[in-house]
Design a protein around this motif. Sequence first.
Motif, short mmCIF file in Angstrom:
data_model
loop_
_atom_site.label_atom_id
_atom_site.label_comp_id
_atom_site.label_asym_id
_atom_site.label_seq_id
_atom_site.Cartn_x
_atom_site.Cartn_y
_atom_site.Cartn_z
N ALA A 28 1.07 -1.03 0.01
CA ALA A 28 -0.22 0.03 -0.23
C ALA A 28 0.69 1.16 0.11
CB ALA A 28 -0.82 -0.09 1.31
N GLN A 29 0.79 2.11 -0.98
CA GLN A 29 1.69 3.20 -1.18
C GLN A 29 1.29 4.30 -0.16
OE1 GLN A 29 2.87 4.36 -5.04
NE2 GLN A 29 2.08 6.70 -4.40
N ILE A 30 2.03 4.74 0.61
CA ILE A 30 1.92 5.83 1.59
C ILE A 30 2.70 7.04 1.13
CG2 ILE A 30 1.88 6.79 3.96
CD1 ILE A 30 1.67 4.03 4.94
N SER A 31 2.17 8.05 0.39
CA SER A 31 3.12 9.11 -0.07
C SER A 31 2.41 10.70 0.62
CB SER A 31 2.78 9.39 -1.63
OG SER A 31 1.42 9.47 -2.06
N LYS A 32 1.58 10.43 1.69
CA LYS A 32 1.23 11.51 2.48
C LYS A 32 0.32 11.12 3.52
CE LYS A 32 -1.05 15.91 1.53
NZ LYS A 32 -1.62 16.59 0.35
N VAL A 33 0.87 11.46 4.84
CA VAL A 33 0.32 11.17 6.04
C VAL A 33 -0.19 12.33 6.66
CG1 VAL A 33 2.30 10.97 7.15
CG2 VAL A 33 0.77 9.81 8.17
N LEU A 34 -1.44 12.18 7.31
CA LEU A 34 -1.98 13.17 8.53
C LEU A 34 -1.31 12.55 9.83
CD1 LEU A 34 -5.20 14.87 8.67
CD2 LEU A 34 -4.33 13.68 10.68
N VAL A 35 -1.01 13.48 10.66
CA VAL A 35 -0.16 13.34 11.93
C VAL A 35 -1.64 13.77 12.88
CG1 VAL A 35 1.42 13.38 13.56
CG2 VAL A 35 2.04 13.41 11.23
N ALA A 36 -2.04 12.97 13.44
CA ALA A 36 -3.34 13.54 14.28
C ALA A 36 -2.94 13.55 15.76
CB ALA A 36 -4.58 12.41 14.30
N ASN A 37 -1.96 14.58 16.04
CA ASN A 37 -1.34 14.57 17.19
C ASN A 37 -0.75 16.21 17.32
OD1 ASN A 37 -0.45 14.08 20.13
ND2 ASN A 37 -0.93 11.99 19.57
N ARG A 38 -0.09 16.33 18.40
CA ARG A 38 0.67 17.65 18.69
C ARG A 38 2.01 17.50 19.17
NH1 ARG A 38 0.77 19.68 23.37
NH2 ARG A 38 0.87 21.95 22.51
N GLY A 39 2.57 18.45 19.59
CA GLY A 39 3.67 18.40 20.42
C GLY A 39 4.74 17.57 19.95
N GLY A 53 10.62 10.49 2.52
CA GLY A 53 10.01 11.15 1.48
C GLY A 53 8.55 11.14 1.41
N ILE A 54 7.93 11.15 2.45
CA ILE A 54 6.32 11.28 2.63
C ILE A 54 5.96 12.60 3.13
CG2 ILE A 54 4.50 10.28 3.94
CD1 ILE A 54 6.19 7.77 4.47
N GLN A 55 5.17 13.06 2.38
CA GLN A 55 4.45 14.55 2.97
C GLN A 55 3.61 14.27 3.90
OE1 GLN A 55 2.44 16.17 -0.58
NE2 GLN A 55 4.23 16.20 -2.02
N THR A 56 3.56 15.29 4.76
CA THR A 56 2.84 15.38 5.97
C THR A 56 1.87 16.48 6.04
OG1 THR A 56 4.53 16.79 7.01
CG2 THR A 56 4.83 14.57 7.13
N VAL A 57 0.82 16.02 6.73
CA VAL A 57 -0.40 17.28 7.19
C VAL A 57 -0.55 17.03 8.64
CG1 VAL A 57 -2.83 17.38 6.98
CG2 VAL A 57 -1.44 16.76 5.12
N SER A 101 -7.14 16.22 2.02
CA SER A 101 -5.81 16.50 1.72
C SER A 101 -5.18 15.43 1.08
CB SER A 101 -5.02 16.87 2.87
OG SER A 101 -5.09 15.99 4.03
N ARG A 102 -5.90 14.42 0.88
CA ARG A 102 -5.74 13.26 -0.09
C ARG A 102 -4.58 12.42 0.57
NH1 ARG A 102 -6.06 15.31 -6.44
NH2 ARG A 102 -8.11 16.02 -6.26
N CYS A 103 -4.62 12.16 1.94
CA CYS A 103 -3.58 11.53 2.61
C CYS A 103 -4.31 10.06 2.52
CB CYS A 103 -3.60 11.84 4.19
SG CYS A 103 -3.15 13.33 4.46
N GLN A 104 -3.11 9.08 2.46
CA GLN A 104 -3.43 7.82 2.49
C GLN A 104 -3.33 7.01 3.79
OE1 GLN A 104 -0.57 8.69 0.52
NE2 GLN A 104 -1.74 9.11 -1.30
N ALA A 105 -2.98 7.87 4.79
CA ALA A 105 -2.71 7.05 6.09
C ALA A 105 -2.86 8.20 7.09
CB ALA A 105 -1.38 6.54 6.41
N ILE A 106 -3.21 7.74 8.39
CA ILE A 106 -3.19 8.61 9.54
C ILE A 106 -2.24 8.21 10.82
CG2 ILE A 106 -4.68 9.57 11.48
CD1 ILE A 106 -6.88 10.00 9.83
#
Length: 555
Positions: A28-39, A53-57, A101-106
């Motif tokens: 499963a290709q992961i090229s963009k991930v949302l990080v559901a956290n802070r700090g 090389g993964i873009q981040t949100v 934002s077209r993320c493949q993963a969180i």
Amino acid sequence: MTMHNQGKLFTKCLSLQRQPWCLASNHAQISKVLVANRGEIACRVIRTAKKLGIQTVAVYSDADTSAMHVEMADEAYNIGLPPSEESYLKKQKIVDIAKHSRCQAIHPGYGFLSENTEFAQLCQQSDITFIGPPASAIRDMGIKSTSKSIMSAAGVPIIGGYHGEDQSVTKLKQEAERIGFPVMIKAVRGGGGKGMRVAFTMSEFESQLESARREALKSFADQAMLLEKFIEEPRHVEVQIFGDQHGNYVHLFERDCSVQRRHQKIIEEAPAPNISPSLQAELGKAAVNAAHAVNYVGAGTVEFILDRHSHAFHFMEMNTRLQVEHPVTEMVTKTDLVEWQFRVASGEKLPLSQEEIHLHGHAFEARICAENPGNSFMPGAGLLQYLITPIPNSDVRVETGVRQGDEVSIHYDPMIAKLVVWGEDRTCALMKMRAQLTEYNIVGVDTNLDFLLDLCNHSKFFSGNVHTNFIEQYRSELLAQKTPPDHIIIQAALAMILSEQLEDEKAAAASQGPFSPFFSEFGFRLNHLLVRDISFTYGKQGTQPDDSGFMYLEQ
């Protein structure tokens, strides 16, 4: 960077040079991930994602508009008001942003939604990869009574107790009598030390039960309790495990997290001190059996209570996420566990087999927190007016999500940073920890830095004789009232005098006689030698200390 805030869209230059690292068609290709956290954990995940090389949100509350993780990410979206239930716990909104934002993963980090069954299911239903274990594993391990039944069936040692559905006070009293006092009362859905009380006698059982129920209801919306025999002054030893989607499981050895305040960890180390190779192997095997029992995938931690005298151990709980203290494991196994999470989530096999994982040296992690150890470790908040940290290198890591000028918010955990050090052996690592702690200089909030230094200097800690009641047992030594040394008092007096001199110079420059000695010469008197008495109070409750921890009272 793209920022979505209150319906407005702001765009900055975004690099398009990165290529996703996972290109194989059977993964499963992961090229963009949302990080559901802070700090610090959000920053930690973003750093590894960028390395791959993964873009981040990022997502952020109104309190975190200028936070470090927001600036580090390629895109960032506002998700609500500062209270976590109105921002970082809003499951549907976070998933909607991931889809927009077209993320493949969180990646959930730790805390917040990292062990939320409904959130993991929502990600799956939305065709988004949840970088964590299956929802079924989160559910089963999140309910302590269920987890203990599963572990018992899998041959993992558990503590005797009561995990039944009858929650009447009468039944719980009967079971407490059967188990024998002291008894640990624990919330079935508990975690983080919340919803836990100890009853040493039957006379205090009911009051402790009600106290635990109130806290559990507030924290977990569930007041169901389980009872266990309370092991006095045990050690808290946990094993890092990892599983992949191909049925492979490994452990990455153990950590000792025994030294705690308010049932919460404050300093951790790997490997655990004074553990024999045979016991280490038994712990690892039990942890892997636990992972097998729930078809675990990803990073997890199996926590054990270890009798420090007999070394008998029992399953306590399984944390179905990355732990705060994971860096000490990374340091002694030379791995990047966040990278492992990305690779496993993409469908790859584990990067290493059990035979390829080896221990290298020793590591400590100290949690630098905005809190007052002298006031029952009361959490604090405020502006980080001045912040100097140790200089990171191959043996020293400073994991943080704040900088000078940032604010430690009242809405979130008061941890400022994690200081992680590695040495060739435990003594070497502990000496490095002592040295690096002295490199910190924090102004604006109370911190536990002096307490951590005293802890690292304590003879019993130095020898590895640790247990969960360590701080309480040595309270008089670790939390003794201190008198500031002369050089600190002199520095405080000089700082005050110099500050006054600067104010006088400003007044002189603005006056009609800027060159008058009464203005330009600080303390000038005709035919008189100025002598001043300056008094300070140190660590007084209810006052705001200056940069040195002093409050100027009078002269």
